[in-house]
Design an enzyme around this catalytic site. Structure first.
Site, PDB file in Angstrom:
ATOM      1  N   LYS A 142       0.916  -1.177   0.455  1.00 16.54           N
ATOM      2  CA  LYS A 142      -0.318  -0.057  -0.045  1.00 16.54           C
ATOM      3  C   LYS A 142       0.378   1.212  -0.151  1.00 16.54           C
ATOM      4  CE  LYS A 142      -4.445  -1.877   0.661  1.00 16.54           C
ATOM      5  NZ  LYS A 142      -3.862  -3.287   0.342  1.00 16.54           N
TER       6      LYS A 142
HETATM    7  C1  LIG Z   1      -3.951  -3.986  -0.396  1.00 15.98           C
HETATM    8  C2  LIG Z   1      -3.143  -5.636  -0.108  1.00 15.98           C
HETATM    9  C3  LIG Z   1      -3.055  -6.859  -1.377  1.00 15.98           C
HETATM   10  C4  LIG Z   1      -4.858  -6.424  -2.050  1.00 15.98           C
HETATM   11  O1  LIG Z   1      -4.225  -5.451  -3.151  1.00 15.98           O
HETATM   12  P1  LIG Z   1      -5.587  -5.077  -4.401  1.00 15.98           P
HETATM   13  O2  LIG Z   1      -4.840  -4.246  -4.826  1.00 15.98           O
HETATM   14  O3  LIG Z   1      -6.775  -5.052  -3.401  1.00 15.98           O
HETATM   15  O4  LIG Z   1      -5.877  -6.239  -4.683  1.00 15.98           O
HETATM   16  C5  LIG Z   1      -2.441  -7.779  -0.718  1.00 15.98           C
HETATM   17  N1  LIG Z   1      -1.322  -8.525  -0.252  1.00 15.98           N
HETATM   18  C6  LIG Z   1      -1.097  -7.618   0.720  1.00 15.98           C
HETATM   19  C7  LIG Z   1      -0.230  -7.272   1.582  1.00 15.98           C
HETATM   20  C8  LIG Z   1      -2.550  -6.035   0.475  1.00 15.98           C
HETATM   21  O5  LIG Z   1      -1.862  -5.087   1.447  1.00 15.98           O
END
Ligand SMILES: *Cc1c(COP(=O)(O)O)cnc(C)c1O
Length: 502
Positions: free
Chosen positions: A112
């Protein structure tokens, strides 16, 4: 570059407009009018380029109205000293032929950060371009990880402030410590008496209260969200697919111009969609493999062309992928229907009213050319962490482990030997207890579940590495945020926070 809504009934906007508005007025998502092509010789020329150069070029193509200098400054501010690796997104080759794209070298040890370190700068510049004079107040309801990543993104960014609400007792000890030690002159962190739904409803209530918006406008602020459907969160993610490709060429794993597969642990479909956009721009991508946990709504969607949300919700050891409605999928539907807004509207209406929608055979075929999909249980994921640790001496986190399992199934099923990048979305230290459970269950059994550091320390000992700074520093940082409020008092908490900021 102009942006339009996937539902076709909102005005077209500039990049800055799309970023300021977030969601289009017709309920759709903003999409670029076209995907700017990056010629193969340019991509090949990036073999030894810095991440900064690649990211600035990719993002610049979509940011009409931003000067090259502005884009450069935003990229420098986002991807600099807050990352603990100069490559920003290091690509680690494994002995089994796979490559791991580590997207967890930012301040909160998860992917993120790739978007949320960039978004605040995009937002501030976009507001200036649109003549907005108020400061931005970001409100976030969090059940854990997004709140911390947003806090780190916005802290001390001028003309912004951020307040994060979390359910009291509803986050892990490590997450609690991450948030209540948050530094910054423009941040507030507030616990809410209630569960996550109460917290989220409180934030939604504040966003939709016009009188309250006037009250904070008088104090020089306006609300915004750091929502995952904002174009400003998706755009920064396109760049690292090009960054991965450059490194795969540089370390000799592929010939210049050869195709690569990417396997992506998926929740809201943002990360993998960015890979699809990279492919549209000309990056040699073969298959994008969508990996889900037990909440396998996307696996069924890719297999049957039917999106069906009417199913049980499971809590898993890969919580960031626990989701039943993948919002960003709407942007893919828009592309595969040849940008048929009416069709997208009909499907989204059916999803809301009936909980499902169905693609035609032809549409399903179109998706199958670019995507494959699968899912894995917690147990499979755990076995995978153990195996990769044993064979490679490499530690996967619980989300990345789901992707690794799904890739192994895919290899078995298809025999596809195309070089493949495993997109890693979190540091194993971030989900230390469950990772430890996979490689040393006896050690896991001995630790105190209320302790934020014991599992990470045990992992550090086993891997002969140091606990990453983002976790280690929490031991000594002072607790700065202690407020707890009733859900009804959340607006008052916002007003109180406003008096604390300069
Ligand atoms: C948010 C997140 C995901 C999922 O990503 P998307 O873009 O929502 O598909 C996968 N792994 C982690 C650790 C995340 O924080």
């Amino acid at each position: 570059m102009i942006y339009q809504s996937t539902r076709g009934k909102a005005h077209e906007v500039s990049a800055a407009g799309a970023i300021v508005e977030g969601l289009a007025s017709d309920g759709g998502l903003y999409v670029p009018q076209e995907f700017p092509a990056i010629p193969l010789d340019v991509i090949v020329g990036w073999k030894n380029a810095s991440y900064h150069q690649i990211a600035a070029t990719i993002m610049g193509k979509y940011l009409g109205g931003f000067s090259a200098k502005e884009v450069d400054e935003m990229v420098s501010a986002a991807y600099g000293s807050r990352f603990d690796d100069d490559r920003i997104v290091p690509l680690v080759p494994l002995n089994n032929g796979e490559m791991v794209l580590e997207l967890f070298h930012g301040p909160t040890l998860a992917f993120k950060d790739m978007a949320l370190q960039m978004l605040p700068h995009l937002l501030v510049h976009s507001l200036q371009k649109n003549g907005v004079r108020e400061k931005i107040l970001i409100l976030v309801a969090t059940s854990g990880d997004t709140g911390k990543a947003a806090l780190e993104g916005f802290c001390d960014v001028s003309d912004t402030a951020i307040q994060v609400f979390y359910p009291e007792g509803g986050v892990s000890p490590a997450q609690l410590r991450q948030m209540n030690t948050q530094r910054g002159e423009n941040v507030a962190v507030t616990a809410v008496k209630g569960n996550f739904d109460d917290t989220q409803n409180g934030v939604k209530g504040i966003f939709s209260d016009r009188d309250f918006a006037k009250t904070i406008a008088e104090k020089g602020y306006r609300f915004s969200s750091a929502n995952s459907i904002n174009w400003g969160r998706l755009l920064p993610q396109i760049a690292y697919y090009f960054g991965a490709y450059a490194q795969a060429m540089a370390n000799g794993r592929i010939q210049a111009g050869a195709p690569l597969n990417f396997v992506v642990p998926t929740g809201n479909f943002g990360n993998i969609l960015a890979g699809y956009y990279a492919k549209q721009m000309g990056l040699p991508v073969a298959k994008l493999i969508c990996a889900s946990n037990r909440n396998n709504v996307l696996t069924d969607f890719f297999a049957k062309g039917m999106y069906d949300r009417k199913r049980s919700f499971y809590q898993t050891t890969s919580p960031s992928m626990d989701i039943l409605i993948s919002s960003n999928l709407e942007r893919l539907l828009f592309e595969i229907t040849g940008r048929d807004c009416q069709q997208v509207c009909d499907w989204m209406k059916a999803l809301q009213e009936k909980g499902e929608y169905q693609l035609s055979e032809e549409q399903r075929g179109k998706i199958a050319a670019d995507f494959d999909a699968g899912y894995a249980s917690d147990e499979d994921g755990k076995a995978c962490i153990q195996q990769i640790w044993e064979k490679e001496g490499y530690l996967l986190d619980t989300h990345t482990a789901v992707a690794q399992c799904v890739y192994e199934q895919y290899r078995e099923r298809t025999g596809d030997a195309t070089p493949t990048v495993l997109v890693s979305t979190a540091s194993p230290f971030k989900f230390a207890a469950d990772v430890l459970d996979a490689i040393a269950p006896e050690k896991r059994a001995a630790i105190d579940p209320q302790d934020a550091f014991e599992a990470a320390d045990a992992l550090a000992e086993m891997t002969h590495t140091a606990v990453p700074k983002g976790i280690d520093e929490l031991r000594i940082l002072p607790v700065l945020h202690k407020d707890v409020v009733a859900a009804d008092d959340m607006p008052a908490a916002v007003l109180h926070a406003l008096t604390q900021w300069k």
